[in-house]
Design a protein around this motif. Sequence first.
Motif, short mmCIF file in Angstrom:
data_model
loop_
_atom_site.label_atom_id
_atom_site.label_comp_id
_atom_site.label_asym_id
_atom_site.label_seq_id
_atom_site.Cartn_x
_atom_site.Cartn_y
_atom_site.Cartn_z
N ALA A 268 -5.02 20.32 -75.36
CA ALA A 268 -5.59 19.09 -75.09
C ALA A 268 -4.64 18.65 -73.82
N VAL A 269 -3.32 18.79 -73.75
CA VAL A 269 -2.59 18.18 -72.77
C VAL A 269 -2.93 18.99 -71.50
N ALA A 270 -3.04 20.44 -71.31
CA ALA A 270 -3.58 21.14 -70.15
C ALA A 270 -4.89 20.51 -69.67
N VAL A 271 -5.98 20.38 -70.61
CA VAL A 271 -7.08 19.99 -70.07
C VAL A 271 -6.85 18.39 -69.32
N SER A 272 -5.99 17.74 -70.24
CA SER A 272 -5.87 16.38 -69.56
C SER A 272 -5.41 16.34 -68.30
N GLY A 273 -4.36 17.15 -68.00
CA GLY A 273 -3.79 17.45 -66.46
C GLY A 273 -4.96 18.29 -65.80
N GLY A 274 -5.70 18.92 -66.00
CA GLY A 274 -6.92 19.52 -65.32
C GLY A 274 -7.70 18.40 -65.09
#
Length: 426
Positions: A268-274
């Motif tokens: 979730a946080v990786a997608v958020s950053g992306g």
Amino acid sequence: MSTRTNTSTVSATSTAPKKTGGGRPALTLPVILLIVAGGLALVSLVRLISGAEDITSVGQVAGALELAIPIGLAGLGGLWAERAGVVNIGLEGMMVLGTWFGAWAGFQWGPWTGVLVGILGGCLGGLLHAVITVTFGVNHIVSGVAINILAVGATRYLSKYAFDGVEGGSTKQSPRIGSITEITVPGLADWMATLQGKHWFLISDIAGIIGGLVTNLSLLTLFALLLIPATWWILWRTAFGLRLRSCGENPVAAESLGVNVYKYKYIAVAVSGGLAGLGGAFLAIVSTGIYQEGQTGGRGYIGLAAMIFGNWMPGGMALGAGLFGFTDSLKLRGGAENVHAMLLLLAILLVLAVAWQLYKKKYVPAAVSAAVSVLLFVWYGLTDQVPSQFVDAAPYVTTLLVLALSAQRLRMPKADGMPYRRGQGK
């Protein structure tokens, strides 16, 4: 056993009526469409009274859309992270990384490569945030602020080596980046422009909105718009989304059902950053065609405000981003005249708020709203334009007002921002 439990939970979730924390209906699609229709009719009325014909023109709508996309992408990124229980104050820093990496790759290998590398730059910031908060349990706010500071410093340092000395570049900006293809629907765009020019009530306003959506529309803008329903479908209509949201509501219960909470938080946080990185790349490649130091201008924070306004739902977040983009574009097109017309709109909205508060028997808030509404009517009636300082501050004032008015119905994920350790429920 866990699969059957998860499947039955998904079924129950999809059939249950949607409510917010206070037992009120959620912002479903019909509700959103009704709000949009009512708001459009009100704006059309204000346009006719004030004579500010540009507030729903094709150019105004196109400009508002371009300004809203980076805010919406940042808000969408915040939604992914917080639905998994991780507060992401670092959206601004991840957008900064997206602008720099997108421009760096874009001027060398083309705009679409810049978009991909900008997303990866934002993901890098998201993964750093996940390591700090999920693995090491550092306070989410502290981590986010640190990433914001780190991103500004890192991009400033990298610019000295990547852009300084290159033709068209310097320590604070990149060389010019190639543009992404824009599309215009032939026939329909001209017809909408003609209808909008008639200045009819509501019809011309609808034509202006449609015209803004079919005239010189960047392919990246179209892709960003599609991410909103895609996010809703993934998070609310798939088993993956149910597990991810369970990590933000009750990670201990999720773990007891076999969900790898750490994995879903990291995703979730990786997608958020992306997504924040994509918003940054959009700024550099589509909005300006160049990277400039400080060009995010706090849009990551405004995206976070749009997400909160939208009650952690994609549709509501899109409404908030559109509102902030529209207000910002008013400042750029027509300036004082358009913002002056918005005083009348705000005064009418407060009259409606007074009626609603009286219906709910909230007499003190109704009295305050009525007083402010009278002041706005007087201000509008006695002036022809507003001071330039107020025009510049209008988007930020709108942010504060919207959050203040929407605070009564907010319901964040229950475990949002709370520390979690694997096995803590045993």
